[in-house]
Write a protein that holds these residues in place. Structure first.
Motif, PDB file in Angstrom:
ATOM      1  N   LEU A  92     -15.390  -2.720 -17.476  1.00 21.27           N
ATOM      2  CA  LEU A  92     -14.569  -3.934 -17.564  1.00 21.27           C
ATOM      3  C   LEU A  92     -14.381  -4.610 -16.210  1.00 21.27           C
ATOM      4  CD1 LEU A  92     -11.756  -2.627 -19.961  1.00 21.27           C
ATOM      5  CD2 LEU A  92     -13.655  -4.150 -20.549  1.00 21.27           C
ATOM      6  N   GLY A  93     -14.783  -3.937 -15.143  1.00 17.29           N
ATOM      7  CA  GLY A  93     -14.678  -4.537 -13.813  1.00 17.29           C
ATOM      8  C   GLY A  93     -13.855  -3.766 -12.815  1.00 17.29           C
ATOM      9  N   ALA A  94     -13.302  -2.612 -13.198  1.00 13.47           N
ATOM     10  CA  ALA A  94     -12.572  -1.783 -12.246  1.00 13.47           C
ATOM     11  C   ALA A  94     -13.550  -1.106 -11.285  1.00 13.47           C
ATOM     12  CB  ALA A  94     -11.750  -0.726 -12.967  1.00 13.47           C
ATOM     13  N   THR A  95     -13.055  -0.776 -10.101  1.00 17.51           N
ATOM     14  CA  THR A  95     -13.867  -0.087  -9.102  1.00 17.51           C
ATOM     15  C   THR A  95     -13.101   1.119  -8.561  1.00 17.51           C
ATOM     16  OG1 THR A  95     -13.020  -1.564  -7.384  1.00 17.51           O
ATOM     17  CG2 THR A  95     -15.130  -2.149  -8.392  1.00 17.51           C
ATOM     18  N   SER A  96     -13.831   2.096  -8.046  1.00 20.40           N
ATOM     19  CA  SER A  96     -13.188   3.255  -7.434  1.00 20.40           C
ATOM     20  C   SER A  96     -12.440   2.824  -6.177  1.00 20.40           C
ATOM     21  CB  SER A  96     -14.226   4.318  -7.089  1.00 20.40           C
ATOM     22  OG  SER A  96     -14.879   4.771  -8.256  1.00 20.40           O
ATOM     23  N   ALA A  97     -11.309   3.472  -5.903  1.00 18.32           N
ATOM     24  CA  ALA A  97     -10.496   3.118  -4.739  1.00 18.32           C
ATOM     25  C   ALA A  97     -10.119   4.379  -3.974  1.00 18.32           C
ATOM     26  CB  ALA A  97      -9.239   2.368  -5.176  1.00 18.32           C
ATOM     27  N   ASP A  98     -10.169   4.292  -2.658  1.00 21.72           N
ATOM     28  CA  ASP A  98      -9.783   5.406  -1.789  1.00 21.72           C
ATOM     29  C   ASP A  98      -8.544   4.976  -1.011  1.00 21.72           C
ATOM     30  OD1 ASP A  98      -9.435   7.436  -0.007  1.00 21.72           O
ATOM     31  OD2 ASP A  98     -11.515   7.507   0.668  1.00 21.72           O
ATOM     32  N   ILE A  99      -7.403   5.564  -1.358  1.00 26.33           N
ATOM     33  CA  ILE A  99      -6.159   5.276  -0.642  1.00 26.33           C
ATOM     34  C   ILE A  99      -5.688   6.522   0.100  1.00 26.33           C
ATOM     35  CG2 ILE A  99      -5.461   3.399  -2.178  1.00 26.33           C
ATOM     36  CD1 ILE A  99      -3.653   5.431  -3.626  1.00 26.33           C
ATOM     37  N   GLY A 100      -6.658   7.408   0.382  1.00 26.47           N
ATOM     38  CA  GLY A 100      -6.341   8.645   1.072  1.00 26.47           C
ATOM     39  C   GLY A 100      -5.827   9.732   0.152  1.00 26.47           C
ATOM     40  N   GLN A 101      -6.153   9.625  -1.147  1.00 26.68           N
ATOM     41  CA  GLN A 101      -5.619  10.588  -2.114  1.00 26.68           C
ATOM     42  C   GLN A 101      -6.248  11.966  -2.008  1.00 26.68           C
ATOM     43  OE1 GLN A 101      -7.371   7.844  -2.895  1.00 26.68           O
ATOM     44  NE2 GLN A 101      -8.822   8.217  -4.542  1.00 26.68           N
ATOM     45  N   GLY A 102      -7.427  12.065  -1.405  1.00 23.96           N
ATOM     46  CA  GLY A 102      -8.068  13.365  -1.270  1.00 23.96           C
ATOM     47  C   GLY A 102      -8.544  13.910  -2.597  1.00 23.96           C
TER      48      GLY A 102
END
Length: 244
Positions: A92-102
């Motif tokens: 649907l258009g979402a992308t992976s995100a890295d916010i430092g979640q590990g």
């Protein structure tokens, strides 16, 4: 006197496009109360529903200048469901995100306009919330936030520690409102909460009550509107709508 959380509000460059993403993500219906606004409601909702938490997407001239510290956590019923939902959201258009979640068991994604949200692994506590498990607010002091929001709304406090607080509608249905302590709040989203007084309550009296609890008036360029923009004790903007 009390308020209820009625919707999560996303600021957007294009409410129609972002609204369609969230409608498809949640499997909710779409309507509009006017130009530049896309509303989302659970199937079969009959208003007023004191336990319903909806989603509104609103086009603003410069959404990048509007920053809040809230995001959505989506619920899943199994690990297979989690994987399937993540895959569907990406189509649907979402992308992976890295916010430092590990290395964590949940998946962090961003919607098409960059708003971060999480797809949780199955957790029993969210088994009856519907697609939105929780509205999560990053903060410095969950205990203080819980004190403010518990009195501001007629929701029940389920858990509170130095690092985490969880509230839910007194009716025991719908998503949770959670406050998570973050040492250095650097991740912002364009999401805020809209509260509404009950039909026979007075908006001005509710706003005055919130000010005595520590809320402050906020000017985000809203102009002459029927709602009132305030900030909670940590500076998070929220809106008090007209009764209904």
């Amino acid at each position: 006197m009390a308020l209820r959380l009625v919707q999560v509000n996303f600021k957007a460059r294009d409410d129609s496009a972002l609204g369609q993403f969230w409608a498809d993500a949640l499997d909710w219906g779409v309507s509009s109360e006017g130009p530049g606004v896309t509303n989302h409601e659970p199937p079969g909702l009959v208003l007023p529903d004191p336990a319903a938490v909806c989603v509104d997407v609103v086009t603003v001239q410069d959404p990048e200048s509007v920053k809040y510290r809230a995001h959505l956590d989506l619920a899943t019923s199994s690990l297979a469901h989690q994987a399937e939902l993540v895959a569907r959201l990406k189509t649907l258009g979402a992308t992976s995100a890295d916010i430092g979640q590990g290395d964590v068991p949940w998946t962090v994604l961003a919607d098409p306009e960059g708003n971060v949200f999480c797809v949780l692994e199955p957790r029993a506590i969210y088994g009856d919330t519907g697609p939105i498990a929780a509205v999560v607010v990053s903060c410095a002091d969950p205990r203080a936030m819980a004190r403010f929001w518990k009195v501001a709304m007629d929701w029940t406090l389920h858990e509170v520690t130095d690092d985490f607080a969880r509230l839910r509608s007194a009716a025991g249905v719908g998503p949770y409102l959670e406050f998570v302590r973050v040492a250095d709040i650097t991740v912002w989203t364009r999401v805020h909460l809209d509260l509404r007084p009950y039909p026979h309550d007075d908006q001005a009296a509710e706003v005055a009550r919130l000010r005595t609890l520590g809320a402050m008036d906020a000017d985000i360029g809203q102009g002459d509107v029927p709602w009132v923009v305030l900030t909670d004790p940590e500076g998070n903007e929220f809106c008090v709508l007209t009764p209904g």
